[in-house]
Design a protein around this motif. Structure first.
Motif, PDB file in Angstrom:
ATOM      1  N   ASN A 141       0.826  -1.211   0.000  1.00 43.91           N
ATOM      2  CA  ASN A 141       0.000   0.000   0.000  1.00 43.91           C
ATOM      3  C   ASN A 141       0.860   1.261   0.000  1.00 43.91           C
ATOM      4  O   ASN A 141       0.583   2.213  -0.729  1.00 43.91           O
ATOM      5  CB  ASN A 141      -0.934   0.012   1.207  1.00 43.91           C
ATOM      6  CG  ASN A 141      -2.119  -0.909   1.036  1.00 43.91           C
ATOM      7  OD1 ASN A 141      -2.571  -1.163  -0.084  1.00 43.91           O
ATOM      8  ND2 ASN A 141      -2.624  -1.432   2.139  1.00 43.91           N
TER       9      ASN A 141
ATOM     10  N   PHE B 170       2.147   5.556   7.873  1.00 48.20           N
ATOM     11  CA  PHE B 170       0.885   4.843   8.080  1.00 48.20           C
ATOM     12  C   PHE B 170       0.547   4.861   9.559  1.00 48.20           C
ATOM     13  O   PHE B 170       1.329   4.434  10.405  1.00 48.20           O
ATOM     14  CB  PHE B 170       0.980   3.405   7.584  1.00 48.20           C
ATOM     15  CG  PHE B 170      -0.271   2.605   7.842  1.00 48.20           C
ATOM     16  CD1 PHE B 170      -1.471   2.965   7.253  1.00 48.20           C
ATOM     17  CD2 PHE B 170      -0.253   1.516   8.693  1.00 48.20           C
ATOM     18  CE1 PHE B 170      -2.635   2.256   7.498  1.00 48.20           C
ATOM     19  CE2 PHE B 170      -1.402   0.785   8.942  1.00 48.20           C
ATOM     20  CZ  PHE B 170      -2.596   1.154   8.345  1.00 48.20           C
TER      21      PHE B 170
ATOM     22  N   LYS C  82      -2.389   3.692  12.193  1.00 45.89           N
ATOM     23  CA  LYS C  82      -3.547   2.804  12.286  1.00 45.89           C
ATOM     24  C   LYS C  82      -4.799   3.542  12.717  1.00 45.89           C
ATOM     25  O   LYS C  82      -5.880   3.321  12.157  1.00 45.89           O
ATOM     26  CB  LYS C  82      -3.247   1.654  13.249  1.00 45.89           C
ATOM     27  CG  LYS C  82      -2.364   0.572  12.658  1.00 45.89           C
ATOM     28  CD  LYS C  82      -2.278  -0.619  13.590  1.00 45.89           C
ATOM     29  CE  LYS C  82      -1.542  -1.780  12.945  1.00 45.89           C
ATOM     30  NZ  LYS C  82      -1.479  -2.973  13.839  1.00 45.89           N
ATOM     31  N   SER C  83      -4.670   4.417  13.701  1.00 44.42           N
ATOM     32  CA  SER C  83      -5.851   5.150  14.162  1.00 44.42           C
ATOM     33  C   SER C  83      -5.448   6.290  15.082  1.00 44.42           C
ATOM     34  O   SER C  83      -4.373   6.267  15.676  1.00 44.42           O
ATOM     35  CB  SER C  83      -6.824   4.213  14.894  1.00 44.42           C
ATOM     36  OG  SER C  83      -6.240   3.730  16.084  1.00 44.42           O
TER      37      SER C  83
ATOM     38  N   PHE D  74     -10.350   8.235  13.450  1.00 51.51           N
ATOM     39  CA  PHE D  74      -9.829   8.048  12.095  1.00 51.51           C
ATOM     40  C   PHE D  74      -9.038   6.749  12.073  1.00 51.51           C
ATOM     41  O   PHE D  74      -8.281   6.460  13.008  1.00 51.51           O
ATOM     42  CB  PHE D  74      -8.931   9.214  11.696  1.00 51.51           C
ATOM     43  CG  PHE D  74      -9.632  10.544  11.710  1.00 51.51           C
ATOM     44  CD1 PHE D  74     -10.228  11.048  10.567  1.00 51.51           C
ATOM     45  CD2 PHE D  74      -9.703  11.293  12.876  1.00 51.51           C
ATOM     46  CE1 PHE D  74     -10.877  12.270  10.573  1.00 51.51           C
ATOM     47  CE2 PHE D  74     -10.345  12.523  12.899  1.00 51.51           C
ATOM     48  CZ  PHE D  74     -10.934  13.005  11.746  1.00 51.51           C
ATOM     49  N   HIS D  75      -9.201   5.988  11.002  1.00 48.57           N
ATOM     50  CA  HIS D  75      -8.544   4.684  10.907  1.00 48.57           C
ATOM     51  C   HIS D  75      -7.814   4.549   9.575  1.00 48.57           C
ATOM     52  O   HIS D  75      -8.230   5.112   8.563  1.00 48.57           O
ATOM     53  CB  HIS D  75      -9.571   3.559  11.053  1.00 48.57           C
ATOM     54  CG  HIS D  75     -10.327   3.589  12.346  1.00 48.57           C
ATOM     55  ND1 HIS D  75      -9.821   3.069  13.519  1.00 48.57           N
ATOM     56  CD2 HIS D  75     -11.551   4.109  12.648  1.00 48.57           C
ATOM     57  CE1 HIS D  75     -10.699   3.246  14.485  1.00 48.57           C
ATOM     58  NE2 HIS D  75     -11.755   3.876  13.992  1.00 48.57           N
ATOM     59  N   ASN D  76      -6.721   3.786   9.612  1.00 46.03           N
ATOM     60  CA  ASN D  76      -5.947   3.486   8.405  1.00 46.03           C
ATOM     61  C   ASN D  76      -5.597   4.757   7.638  1.00 46.03           C
ATOM     62  O   ASN D  76      -5.984   4.954   6.480  1.00 46.03           O
ATOM     63  CB  ASN D  76      -6.714   2.509   7.508  1.00 46.03           C
ATOM     64  CG  ASN D  76      -6.985   1.197   8.208  1.00 46.03           C
ATOM     65  OD1 ASN D  76      -6.151   0.702   8.966  1.00 46.03           O
ATOM     66  ND2 ASN D  76      -8.162   0.621   7.969  1.00 46.03           N
ATOM     67  N   VAL D  77      -4.856   5.618   8.310  1.00 50.03           N
ATOM     68  CA  VAL D  77      -4.508   6.931   7.768  1.00 50.03           C
ATOM     69  C   VAL D  77      -3.114   6.896   7.148  1.00 50.03           C
ATOM     70  O   VAL D  77      -2.158   6.397   7.751  1.00 50.03           O
ATOM     71  CB  VAL D  77      -4.551   7.999   8.874  1.00 50.03           C
ATOM     72  CG1 VAL D  77      -4.072   9.350   8.344  1.00 50.03           C
ATOM     73  CG2 VAL D  77      -5.962   8.109   9.443  1.00 50.03           C
ATOM     74  N   PHE D  78      -3.008   7.435   5.946  1.00 49.90           N
ATOM     75  CA  PHE D  78      -1.713   7.617   5.286  1.00 49.90           C
ATOM     76  C   PHE D  78      -1.418   9.116   5.304  1.00 49.90           C
ATOM     77  O   PHE D  78      -2.115   9.904   4.659  1.00 49.90           O
ATOM     78  CB  PHE D  78      -1.754   7.090   3.853  1.00 49.90           C
ATOM     79  CG  PHE D  78      -1.976   5.616   3.767  1.00 49.90           C
ATOM     80  CD1 PHE D  78      -0.903   4.735   3.685  1.00 49.90           C
ATOM     81  CD2 PHE D  78      -3.264   5.088   3.779  1.00 49.90           C
ATOM     82  CE1 PHE D  78      -1.115   3.361   3.613  1.00 49.90           C
ATOM     83  CE2 PHE D  78      -3.482   3.722   3.712  1.00 49.90           C
ATOM     84  CZ  PHE D  78      -2.408   2.854   3.631  1.00 49.90           C
TER      85      PHE D  78
ATOM     86  N   THR E  79      -6.950   7.807   3.015  1.00 47.47           N
ATOM     87  CA  THR E  79      -7.301   6.496   3.534  1.00 47.47           C
ATOM     88  C   THR E  79      -7.780   5.646   2.371  1.00 47.47           C
ATOM     89  O   THR E  79      -7.968   6.149   1.250  1.00 47.47           O
ATOM     90  CB  THR E  79      -8.386   6.594   4.625  1.00 47.47           C
ATOM     91  OG1 THR E  79      -8.524   5.332   5.278  1.00 47.47           O
ATOM     92  CG2 THR E  79      -9.723   7.039   4.043  1.00 47.47           C
TER      93      THR E  79
ATOM     94  N   ASN F  98     -10.745   3.474   0.685  1.00 46.39           N
ATOM     95  CA  ASN F  98     -12.186   3.299   0.786  1.00 46.39           C
ATOM     96  C   ASN F  98     -12.560   1.830   0.599  1.00 46.39           C
ATOM     97  O   ASN F  98     -11.689   0.956   0.482  1.00 46.39           O
ATOM     98  CB  ASN F  98     -12.925   4.206  -0.209  1.00 46.39           C
ATOM     99  CG  ASN F  98     -12.632   3.855  -1.663  1.00 46.39           C
ATOM    100  OD1 ASN F  98     -12.105   2.782  -1.979  1.00 46.39           O
ATOM    101  ND2 ASN F  98     -12.978   4.753  -2.571  1.00 46.39           N
TER     102      ASN F  98
ATOM    103  N   PHE G 165      -7.415   4.940  -2.845  1.00 49.15           N
ATOM    104  CA  PHE G 165      -6.955   5.983  -1.939  1.00 49.15           C
ATOM    105  C   PHE G 165      -7.826   7.229  -2.084  1.00 49.15           C
ATOM    106  O   PHE G 165      -8.061   7.710  -3.194  1.00 49.15           O
ATOM    107  CB  PHE G 165      -5.499   6.343  -2.222  1.00 49.15           C
ATOM    108  CG  PHE G 165      -4.526   5.256  -1.823  1.00 49.15           C
ATOM    109  CD1 PHE G 165      -4.202   5.058  -0.485  1.00 49.15           C
ATOM    110  CD2 PHE G 165      -3.936   4.442  -2.792  1.00 49.15           C
ATOM    111  CE1 PHE G 165      -3.313   4.061  -0.113  1.00 49.15           C
ATOM    112  CE2 PHE G 165      -3.043   3.452  -2.424  1.00 49.15           C
ATOM    113  CZ  PHE G 165      -2.727   3.263  -1.080  1.00 49.15           C
TER     114      PHE G 165
END
Length: 226
Positions: free
Chosen positions: A60, A118, A120-121, A129-133, A154, A156, A161
């Motif tokens: 990712n 990255f 996670k939250s 917020f989760h799975n944040v880049f 993130t 979807n 992305f």
């Protein structure tokens, strides 16, 4: 230096070398002059994936890097880069629409990728917020300093992305002012990796689970030179 030191203003660029995005672009254009941005991005991703033969870099992170790196390069060529440090208000105009566009140095014309973190939250003001880049770029300002530009993305449900926030150091105080779609006000990201709410004073510490830096990308290319 910490994971968030890439947010700091510097006199010299944090990127000492370039990758082969220009070569990927030129080879593709020689084959098809009207190739789309999406196809160029896929070609850049494919090259990075091939170089990541031992799969040491998360897919990712690598795919997002390849996508954003090519977009930055194409935007610079077409004058569509956003350089907020040359704006007179908060409207994000592309550099080609700025009155001093022709006088801009090359480093002020491109958003150069520095790293992708990255997370996670995190939770702030009751919103999770989760799975944040968290993507950090650098770009030259009016005073020849390299300043940060940040985007938040993130994945979807379709594994695409999606950007949901961006920010830059509007006040030249070392903090990045973030515009996040979930809030109707700015929040502040510090070089110590904390996000602050100006309304309540509450803050969240961002824990970096994984990070991809320009230095790691450069190592992938150096393997071919041995």
């Amino acid at each position: 230096m910490g994971d968030f030191s890439s947010l700091l203003k510097t006199k010299h660029s944090k990127r000492k070398n370039d990758t082969h995005v220009e070569q990927v672009y030129k080879q593709a254009k020689n084959s098809s002059a009207d190739i789309s941005l999406e196809d160029l991005q896929l070609l850049n991703i494919k090259e990075l994936e091939e170089k990541n033969s031992k799969n040491k870099i998360d897919t990712n992170l690598l795919d997002l890097w390849g996508m954003l790196e090519m977009k930055s390069y194409v935007d610079a060529l077409s004058g569509n880069t956003i350089n907020p440090y040359f704006l007179t208000n908060q409207k994000l105009l592309p550099i080609k629409d700025l009155p001093d566009y022709m006088n801009l140095l090359d480093e002020a014309r491109i958003l150069n990728l520095i790293d992708i973190k990255f997370i996670k939250s995190f939770r702030l003001e009751g919103i999770s917020f989760h799975n944040v880049f968290l993507v950090t770029y650098e770009i030259l300002d009016k005073h020849n300093y390299f300043r940060p530009y940040v985007t938040l993305l993130t994945l979807n449900d379709n594994n695409e992305f999606v950007e949901f926030g961006y920010g830059y150091d509007t006040n030249d105080n070392g903090n990045v002012e973030l515009f996040i779609s979930s809030y109707n006000y700015l929040v502040f990201l510090t070089p110590k990796g904390t996000i602050h709410s100006p309304l309540s004073g509450k803050k969240a510490k961002l824990k970096v689970f994984d990070i991809l830096t320009f230095h790691e990308i450069l190592k992938l290319y150096k393997k071919d030179m041995r």
